[in-house]
Design a protein around this motif. Structure first.
Motif, PDB file in Angstrom:
ATOM      1  N   SER A  67       0.837  -1.193   0.000  1.00 12.61           N
ATOM      2  CA  SER A  67       0.000   0.000   0.000  1.00 12.61           C
ATOM      3  C   SER A  67       0.869   1.238   0.000  1.00 12.61           C
ATOM      4  O   SER A  67       2.006   1.220   0.491  1.00 12.61           O
ATOM      5  N   ASP A  68       0.347   2.288  -0.554  1.00 17.01           N
ATOM      6  CA  ASP A  68       1.038   3.570  -0.598  1.00 17.01           C
ATOM      7  C   ASP A  68       0.032   4.643  -0.192  1.00 17.01           C
ATOM      8  O   ASP A  68      -0.815   5.050  -1.002  1.00 17.01           O
ATOM      9  N   ASN A  69       0.105   5.065   1.066  1.00 20.76           N
ATOM     10  CA  ASN A  69      -0.863   6.039   1.562  1.00 20.76           C
ATOM     11  C   ASN A  69      -0.772   7.363   0.804  1.00 20.76           C
ATOM     12  O   ASN A  69      -1.798   8.004   0.551  1.00 20.76           O
ATOM     13  N   ALA A  70       0.424   7.761   0.450  1.00 21.48           N
ATOM     14  CA  ALA A  70       0.608   9.040  -0.241  1.00 21.48           C
ATOM     15  C   ALA A  70      -0.107   9.053  -1.587  1.00 21.48           C
ATOM     16  O   ALA A  70      -0.648  10.086  -2.003  1.00 21.48           O
ATOM     17  N   ARG A  71      -0.130   7.918  -2.227  1.00 23.03           N
ATOM     18  CA  ARG A  71      -0.811   7.803  -3.526  1.00 23.03           C
ATOM     19  C   ARG A  71      -2.213   7.231  -3.378  1.00 23.03           C
ATOM     20  O   ARG A  71      -2.893   7.028  -4.373  1.00 23.03           O
ATOM     21  N   SER A  72      -2.598   6.910  -2.144  1.00 20.25           N
ATOM     22  CA  SER A  72      -3.912   6.328  -1.873  1.00 20.25           C
ATOM     23  C   SER A  72      -4.167   5.132  -2.782  1.00 20.25           C
ATOM     24  O   SER A  72      -5.225   5.018  -3.415  1.00 20.25           O
TER      25      SER A  72
END
Length: 130
Positions: A72-77
């Motif tokens: 997962s990549d929170n910054a890129r949602s």
């Protein structure tokens, strides 16, 4: 509103690799569990992998362990499903789904049950062929 959009599917040769993406909008990934499911023609939808973004817990179906990796990549949602050593039986439409994460123990119990999830994407097709 909550929206999930899958991408990255396509035609791949056996033994090849693909990375599927699930772009989320309308909510923050942290606090949700995101699952990847797939459905082959004539077969029931099956859970492939799941990640609790809040807790970092990850699960894989036996059929994909060692070959698929969920991140997962929170910054890129976004949530990704890296697929390597792809096999013919991986041919399917792949869906991502989201549910608000509850107690931590719920993931192990419900991760691969499609009725647990509240939101679904439209799917992306993966076709394995030489």
């Amino acid at each position: 509103q909550v929206q999930l959009v899958e991408s990255g599917g396509g035609l791949v040769q056996p033994g090849g690799s693909l990375r599927l993406s699930c772009a989320a909008s309308g909510f923050t990934l942290d606090g949700y569990a995101i699952g990847w499911f797939r459905q082959a023609p004539g077969k029931e939808r099956e859970g492939v992998s799941c990640i609790s973004v809040r807790d970092g817990d990850i699960l894989y179906a036996d059929s994909v362990k060692g070959r698929f990796t969920i991140t997962s990549d929170n910054a890129r949602s976004s949530v990704y499903l890296q697929m390597i050593s792809i096999q013919d039986e991986d041919t399917a439409t792949y869906y991502c789904a989201a549910v608000r994460a509850g107690v931590r123990e719920a993931l192990a119990r419900y991760a691969f049950l499609d009725y647990w999830y509240d939101y679904w994407g439209q799917g992306t097709q993966v076709t394995v062929s030489s």
